[in-house]
Design a protein around this motif. Structure first.
Motif, PDB file in Angstrom:
ATOM      1  N   ASP A   1       6.654  13.628  -3.996  1.00  0.00           N
ATOM      2  CA  ASP A   1       6.034  14.948  -4.202  1.00  0.00           C
ATOM      3  C   ASP A   1       6.932  16.068  -3.677  1.00  0.00           C
TER       4      ASP A   1
ATOM      5  N   SER B   1       1.057   5.194  -1.021  1.00  0.00           N
ATOM      6  CA  SER B   1       0.353   6.398  -1.450  1.00  0.00           C
ATOM      7  C   SER B   1       1.120   7.614  -0.943  1.00  0.00           C
ATOM      8  N   GLY B   2       0.435   8.780  -0.976  1.00  0.00           N
ATOM      9  CA  GLY B   2       1.104   9.984  -0.513  1.00  0.00           C
ATOM     10  C   GLY B   2       1.390   9.904   0.973  1.00  0.00           C
TER      11      GLY B   2
ATOM     12  N   TYR C   1       0.858  -1.188   0.000  1.00  0.00           N
ATOM     13  CA  TYR C   1       0.000   0.000   0.000  1.00  0.00           C
ATOM     14  C   TYR C   1       0.892   1.236   0.000  1.00  0.00           C
TER      15      TYR C   1
END
Ligand code: ATP
Ligand code: FE2
Length: 332
Positions: free
Chosen positions: A161, A131-132, A129
């Protein structure tokens, strides 16, 4: 049974409508993109408040259903950003009360896992998993989804990011870094940070940032991806060995990355295991995954009164008793 699910833990507000077999009738998302810098929780919440009604409307039109056809409302109860969670919870409560249908608060991380399972027909997986905000290796054991390894600091997407922002790329930078990495030619050594079953990204981020201006940006993107993804592949392989599971599933926005998919595929193949990955629209935050998990929960016997639906910013997967695990879906 028709379920409408609302997602809104961070930058994306999404509404999905699914049936009892996990068929996705519609799945609409709207993403908040900050003009500069990272996500501002209150601005993201305002974005969700402004967009939730039109997104519900679009999802209904796409599904061919009427609002009175909805039998169950699900929403992302956590983990996530407080203002965003509260906005979406308020909308979900209002909708369920006005329709006089049950309301279920869904753990966002478990929703990533369950939608992946129903779409790919995987059954007993190790979930990567990524994600951000989250980076966890999750598998079912003894009544719960449990975390076998996780980040000790920031999420992998957050790392990408942040690096992208310093390079001057727009948010979210993950897909742009992936493109630049494809043009990378030389691997530049970066710290490799695996601690037992856990990983850490902030040291690598700092080391990569310090090389900006000294090395080609494409090589930095390539080296950052190679290092971080190799760390994730290593701990995933160890989790598969410990749990003796033969399936690996990807979930979360970073799982859209083709190089990560390739690395995990190669590892799975070498172990004689199966690799599963849903399409990008179901990897990123979306309402269909919330709706489907609410269906499973209801079929497993979960019930929540309105007073139980307070949001849980730090809600962990292993806080949830998976009482729906043996619900058999009839989808062919
Ligand atoms: P969560 O609440 O589960 O932490 P999230 O709010 O980060 O989720 P997601 O939509 O699951 O939302 O993931 C977004 C992240 O995925 C961003 O950090 C983005 O840069 C990253 N991402 C999206 N596509 C790619 C890609 N192709 N390569 C790498 N990263 C990607
Ligand atoms: Fe997510």
């Amino acid at each position: 049974m028709i379920c409408l699910g609302i997602e809104g833990t961070a930058h994306t507000v999404g509404v999905g409508i699914v049936d009892e077999q996990g068929k996705i009738l519609s799945n609409i998302i709207k993403m908040y993109r900050p003009a500069t810098g990272g996500i501002h929780p209150r601005e993201a919440a305002n974005h969700h408040a402004a967009n939730i009604a039109p997104v519900i409307k679009k999802a209904l039109i796409q599904s061919g259903k009427k609002i009175k056809d909805i039998d169950l409302v699900g929403f992302s109860i956590g983990p996530g950003l407080g203002p965003c969670l509260r906005t979406v919870a308020t909308a979900a409560r209002a909708l369920a009360l006005s329709l006089n249908v049950p309301l279920l608060g869904v753990n966002h991380c478990i929703a990533h896992l369950e939608i992946g399972k129903v779409i790919t027909k995987a059954s007993d997986v190790v979930l990567v998993y990524v994600s951000g905000g989250n980076t966890q290796i999750i598998a079912f054991s003894n009544g719960k989804y449990r975390v076998f390894g996780e980040t000790l600091d920031i999420g992998i997407g957050n790392c990408l990011d942040k690096f992208g922002r310093i390079l001057g790329l727009s948010f979210p930078s993950g897909p742009l870094i992936e493109k630049m990495a494809q043009k990378g030619e030389e691997y530049i050594h970066l710290p490799y940070s695996v601690k037992g079953m856990d990983v850490a990204f902030s040291g690598i981020l700092t080391a990569t940032k310090n090389l900006i201006g000294k090395q080609k940006p494409e090589d930095l993107c390539y080296s950052l991806q190679e290092t971080c993804f190799a760390m994730l592949t290593e701990v995933t392989e160890r989790a598969m060995a410990h749990t003796e599971k033969k399936e690996v599933l990807l979930g979360g926005g970073v799982a859209c990355n083709k190089r990560l998919q390739e690395m995990i595929t190669l590892m799975a193949r070498a172990r004689g295991a199966h690799f599963f990955c849903p399409p990008p629209s179901l990897l990123v935050d979306n309402g269909a995954m919330i709706a489907w998990t609410a269906v499973l929960m209801q079929r497993g016997g979960c019930h929540m009164d309105i007073q139980d639906t307070g949001v849980r910013q730090n809600f962990r997967v292993d806080d949830v008793e998976v009482i729906w695990k043996d619900v058999i879906t009839t989808r062919s």
